[in-house]
Design an enzyme around this catalytic site. Structure first.
Site: not given
Length: 473
Positions: A302, A429
């Site tokens: 991330q 996402c």
């Protein structure tokens, strides 16, 4: 440059012609743009805000296309949520005045942070309604303000590893950044949907550690792409160089030798993910949720400094709160990467439980093996999720699903449902692929039992969601 007179014609412009229109900006849409209309034709406008009147430059206007694309070049009636863009290279009006398009990666930088989160909430709500028929979620009053601001310290912040980070500005959060390289060998970034590369000398969304490297001062001739990772825990940064075809080993080594002494440097192939050491390590050491993780090369991690802890916390809270996770539980971490979720899941199930960790990329799966070598309750398997679930059927209490941007898809969702878990924690996402997959779960009798969304990509249109899905009673 001198702005061109705006045109009122709906016909396509001649090649290389600069055609401008005056438009009223409509609602936000998925993908970082808003919808406007001109003489019946839909135009997707970037760098505007719903309700504004703007002058735009057409950037993609084929006569046969169902819609056109445009950038704002002048604001004629501004939204009260419009702010000065923090980055000249990404400021649409300023960039076009200087004769080139704005760089991508900060397309919401002209909007107040609160309004950004509102727009992202609207996109998520619209996708859920349109693709899954979901208009409400248990535990949420409404979806209009579902996207949460993310604050808090990342690992290493207390030691001063990156003291300049300020979540209130939405800047300095990226610990990983990718750059293209101009013909002159300077760092640059692409304009949206364009081969044009604009040279840059700063990246305000990146951490201070990345900006302090001043990679834009170096000559990258012979290199096509530069990736840099600077973990927020203060461990050694890694610079990855993707050489252009025909670049000699001598030139590659010369580029590496010219980079700051305190970084590791490696060559990598973006297609094969092969990594070759040039100096120092080929991996970085990341920290999250009380664990250390080795991430090799361009392996996934991330990019927001607080994202790992935020997402792990949301997933485990959903599973613990529903009684799906605890000592003795049988769980799986699918699309597991280097083991971000696997490690805290292993903590939760203890020695009497088990965790199946599945990752398709061989290099990333090897990282997971190294990261979880001390957890005997974890089985690391490399391969496609649907194949591994067929090969290793178990009575799962819960599955954690964190697929790539394209989502899981109908075939994988069917396989997950067939595995018979009591719950699925879905990390996404992309609101469109997420909503589509929620629809597939619902077709199998499952429902969306919980939802959180996080603004982990300030000043961009992206967001991250964590959902709890459960089968019908």
């Amino acid at each position: 440059m001198t702005p061109q007179p705006h045109s009122t014609a709906a016909t396509a412009p001649a090649p290389d012609a600069a055609v401008e229109l005056v438009l009223d900006v409509g609602p936000v849409a998925h993908g970082g743009h808003c919808v406007a209309r001109h003489e019946g034709r839909v135009i997707f406008v970037r760098h505007g805000i719903p309700g504004e009147k703007v002058r735009v430059r057409l950037t993609d206007a084929e006569e046969s296309a169902k819609f056109w694309r445009a950038d704002v070049v002048e604001v004629l009636a501004a939204s009260p949520d419009r702010v000065d863009h923090f980055w000249h290279a990404a400021d649409s009006s300023r960039s076009w005045q200087h004769g080139h398009p704005p760089v991508g990666g900060a397309e919401f930088g002209h909007i107040s942070l609160a309004r950004q989160r509102g727009l992202k909430s609207a996109v998520l709500a619209e996708q859920l309604k349109r693709l899954a028929g979901v208009e409400s979620v248990p535990g949420l009053a409404d979806l209009a303000n579902v996207v949460e601001e993310v604050r808090g310290s990342a690992p290493g912040a207390e030691s001063g590893a990156d003291e300049t980070y300020d979540a209130g500005t939405g800047l300095g959060w990226r610990t990983r950044v990718g750059f293209s390289v101009t013909a002159a060998g300077k760092l640059g970034m692409h304009a949206h949907r364009s081969d044009s590369i604009v040279a840059v000398r700063e990246m305000p969304l990146a951490s201070e550690r990345i900006n302090r490297l001043r990679l834009w001062d170096h000559d990258f001739q012979g290199i096509e792409r530069v990736e840099v990772a600077a973990p927020s825990n203060g461990s050694r940064p890694l610079v990855l160089l993707a050489p252009a075809p025909g670049t000699s080993p001598k030139r590659l080594n010369a580029v590496a030798a010219g980079l700051p002494d305190d970084v590791s440097v490696a060559a990598f192939d973006p297609l094969t993910e092969e990594v070759r050491q040039l100096r120092g390590r080929t991996w970085v050491q990341e920290s999250a949720a009380g664990h250390e993780y080795r991430v090799t090369g361009a392996g996934f991690w991330q990019i927001h400094r607080n994202a790992p802890g935020t997402l792990v916390g949301a997933v485990t809270e959903f599973l613990h709160g529903g009684g799906f996770l605890g000592p003795g539980s049988v769980v799986a971490d699918l699309y597991a990467g280097a083991g971000l979720f696997t490690a805290p899941l292993a903590d939760a199930v203890g020695e009497t439980g088990s965790v199946l960790s599945v990752e398709g990329a061989p290099g990333t799966s090897r990282d997971a093996r190294k990261n979880l070598h001390g957890a005997p309750q974890v089985e690391i398997v490399q391969g496609r999720v649907e194949r591994i679930l067929r090969q290793k059927p178990r009575n799962f209490d819960a599955l954690v699903l964190d697929p790539p941007r394209a989502g899981a898809g109908k075939a994988v969702v069917s396989q997950l449902v067939a595995a018979g878990p009591r719950a699925v924690a879905y990390v996404s996402c992309d609101p469109a692929s997420f909503a589509r997959d929620v629809g597939y779960f619902q077709q199998s009798g499952w429902s969306l039992a919980g939802l959180r969304a996080f603004d982990l990509y300030p000043h961009t249109h992206h967001l991250e969601t964590v959902a709890l899905l459960t089968p019908a009673p």
